[in-house]
Design an enzyme around this catalytic site. Structure first.
Site, PDB file in Angstrom:
ATOM      1  N   GLY A  54       0.841  -1.186   0.000  1.00 56.08           N
ATOM      2  CA  GLY A  54       0.000   0.000   0.000  1.00 56.08           C
ATOM      3  C   GLY A  54       0.875   1.232   0.000  1.00 56.08           C
ATOM      4  CB  CYS A  81       5.362  -3.899   0.089  1.00 54.44           C
ATOM      5  SG  CYS A  81       6.095  -2.258  -0.114  1.00 54.44           S
ATOM      6  CE1 TYR A  82       1.374   1.141   5.646  1.00 57.17           C
ATOM      7  CE2 TYR A  82      -0.417  -0.452   5.554  1.00 57.17           C
ATOM      8  CZ  TYR A  82       0.152   0.690   6.096  1.00 57.17           C
ATOM      9  OH  TYR A  82      -0.508   1.370   7.093  1.00 57.17           O
ATOM     10  CG  HIS A 168       5.842  -5.204  -4.673  1.00 59.42           C
ATOM     11  ND1 HIS A 168       4.579  -5.088  -4.148  1.00 59.42           N
ATOM     12  CD2 HIS A 168       6.498  -4.085  -4.307  1.00 59.42           C
ATOM     13  CE1 HIS A 168       4.468  -3.947  -3.502  1.00 59.42           C
ATOM     14  NE2 HIS A 168       5.625  -3.317  -3.587  1.00 59.42           N
ATOM     15  CD  GLU A 170       2.925  -7.941  -5.417  1.00 56.56           C
ATOM     16  OE1 GLU A 170       3.741  -8.662  -4.806  1.00 56.56           O
ATOM     17  OE2 GLU A 170       2.655  -6.783  -5.053  1.00 56.56           O
ATOM     18  CG  ASP A 226     -15.878  -9.056 -18.935  1.00 54.79           C
ATOM     19  OD1 ASP A 226     -15.121  -9.990 -19.260  1.00 54.79           O
ATOM     20  OD2 ASP A 226     -15.479  -7.953 -18.538  1.00 54.79           O
ATOM     21  CE  LYS A 362     -11.959  -8.702 -20.756  1.00 58.25           C
ATOM     22  NZ  LYS A 362     -13.090  -7.808 -20.446  1.00 58.25           N
TER      23      LYS A 362
END
Ligand code: XMP
Length: 506
Positions: A54, A81-82, A168, A170, A226, A362
């Site tokens: 964050g 991280c945060y 990170h 990710e 979608d 998606k």
């Protein structure tokens, strides 16, 4: 949907990537606001908890807090991280502002063997983005890794099963990022990898059936994947008690209405031509957010009109996908753009809203669409924003400009398809600018609009890189646009990634 993993969201723009990685590991996860109480988290019975990054500093008075009880649930926690700074701060470690912000690729050295960094090479590249850092470990923790500027790049308390990384894992620039997740999920939290996107079909069909009961439902098609997949699920659930509406706001791409008509010949489909209403409402409007809001409002109006023609429907099926749900969560993360397809319905709508895809990203929606037997042309259609070409016309939207952009866009799509690039990119499209440039054609001076060509690759639209298209292809696109589209005398290629740019121009 029961989630194995709860991701507590502290507002980083990358947060959805955390959820994506966990699902890539075939584990279902749910994202909740960072301040969710420990009691609420424990009601969900997660097998693991992840604290996201964050933008805040734990020292700011407004900084998002965590319920310290989360660390006492006996459930493994991974702070990122945060999330790591918060863990250290709450559990009695020392967090201080770093002398310099660390941003971007950094080499990390593993300093001690651990379950979290098992099989992460001794030296590897990680992606950092932080201003504060942990300088002293909370009691019970061990330091697991460091970088040149971050003395504690990873830490863990194997007894309480609390783990954290300053970097990170990710983002794909982090070399052994996925390994951190699989170590945490499989080895530390003992979760089985068995979740697949198609798992949601049964539940989604049941959900629609239950909501509709013996009544009827309506689905709003946009031409995109979608809403098409949502419609396919609803059709599976309630057969011909489903009607579909396509609001043609006059801002669709060339050929789109016809393509939708063809693909949905088996559904009671109503196409509403509302182009004039939208165009009138957009007259003189240049501000991007205002455009989006007006389009959202007009969309609802058009929808209410068609509803009165079709008759009462108990349920509205919407193709809302998970990123929309997270982005409109109204917590930490800044509103970058308001998406018109979410939360845009007035309070007095007479129908229940059912969102069968609200748990899916998606590419997961595409896999579900394939499993439901939808044609490739729909399943592989590139994302297209709800507000349509309006957000690709910088400045005022006029019917003439829509026509110019539509022609240029059709050329971009055609050439991309012919060159076999259309499925490898996330999106490729044209943008019309609100300025004019001098050119020369057939010995005469021209004063026309520049068109921007934008092609990006992305996994989920959250981050994106511009595509290195071959010069020959760019050349063909540019020369065809300039010669075929009258008002355009210049073509430029957008080489901005996201961040810092967004994919759409508005
Ligand atoms: P940005 O421009 O925010 O776009 O980087 C990320 C992705 O979202 C699409 N997009 C929208 N989709 N309604 C939608 O359904 C919208 O209002 C909207 N705005 C942007 C965009 O095309 C890209 O794929």
């Amino acid at each position: 949907m029961a989630a194995n993993v709860i991701v507590l969201d502290f507002g980083a723009q990358y947060n959805q990537l955390i959820a994506r990685r966990i699902r890539e590991a075939e584990v279902f996860c749910e994202v909740l606001p960072g301040n969710t109480s420990a009691q609420r988290v424990s009601q969900k019975q997660p097998a693991a908890i992840v604290l996201s990054g964050g933008p805040a500093s734990v020292f700011e008075p407004e900084a998002p807090q965590i319920d310290p009880g989360v660390f006492e649930l006996g459930v493994p926690v991974l702070g990122i991280c945060y999330g790591m700074q918060l863990m250290a701060h709450v559990l009695g470690g020392v967090v201080k502002p770093a002398r310099e912000r660390e941003y971007g690729r950094t080499e990390m050295r593993v300093s001690q063997a651990s379950a979290l960094l098992h099989d992460v090479p001794d030296r590897s590249v990680v992606w950092m983005s932080h201003g504060d850092q942990v300088l002293a470990l909370p009691r019970g923790f061990e330091k697991l890794a460091e970088t040149a500027r971050t003395p504690i790049a990873a830490m863990g308390d194997p007894v309480r099963n609390l783990w954290a990384v300053q970097y990170h894992p990710e983002v794909h620039h982090t070399e052994a990022g996925m390994r951190v997740f699989t170590n945490f999920l499989y080895n530390i939290s003992h979760i089985q990898a068995d979740w697949k996107p198609v798992n949601v079909i049964g539940e989604a069909v049941a959900q629609v059936r239950e909501a509709v009961g013996a009544g009827r439902a309506l689905v709003a098609l946009s031409g995109g994947v979608d809403s098409a997949v949502a419609a396919a699920i609803a059709r599976e659930a309630i057969g011909d008690r489903l009607s579909a509406v396509l609001i043609d706001h006059g801002l669709l791409r060339a050929g789109e209405v016809q393509e939708v008509q063809q693909a949905f010949s088996n559904i009671d489909l109503h196409i509403v031509d509302a182009g004039n209403e939208f165009m009138t409402a957009l007259e003189g409007v240049t501000d991007p957010e205002q455009k989006r809001k007006i389009i959202g409002r007009e969309f609802i109006r058009a929808f209410e009109r068609v509803q009165s023609v079709i008759g009462h429907r108990d349920v509205l099926i919407q193709g809302t996908v998970y990123p929309d749900v997270i982005e409109s969560g109204g917590k930490g993360a800044q509103t970058i753009k308001s998406h018109h397809n979410v939360g845009g319905l007035p309070d007095n709508v007479a129908f229940k809203v059912v969102e069968p895809l609200r748990w899916l990203f998606k590419d997961e929606v595409r896999r579900v669409g394939q499993a439901l037997g939808l044609p490739d042309v729909l399943v592989w259609r590139q994302p297209f924003p709800g507000p349509g070409l309006a957000v690709r016309i910088v400045g005022e939207v006029t019917p003439e400009k829509v026509q110019v952009l539509r022609e240029a866009d059709a050329i971009v799509r055609e050439e991309m398809e012919q060159a076999g690039w259309d499925r490898t990119v996330w999106q490729a499209f044209a943008v019309l600018l609100d300025l004019r440039a001098v050119g020369v054609m057939g010995d005469a001076r021209t004063y026309g609009y520049p068109v921007v060509v934008r092609a990006v690759e992305s996994q989920d639209g959250m981050t994106a890189d511009w595509v290195r298209l071959p010069y020959e292809l760019l050349d063909r696109i540019a020369s065809r646009i300039v010669s075929a589209v009258d008002a355009v005398n210049r073509v430029v290629y957008d080489i901005t990634s996201k961040p810092p740019g967004t994919i759409e121009w508005e």
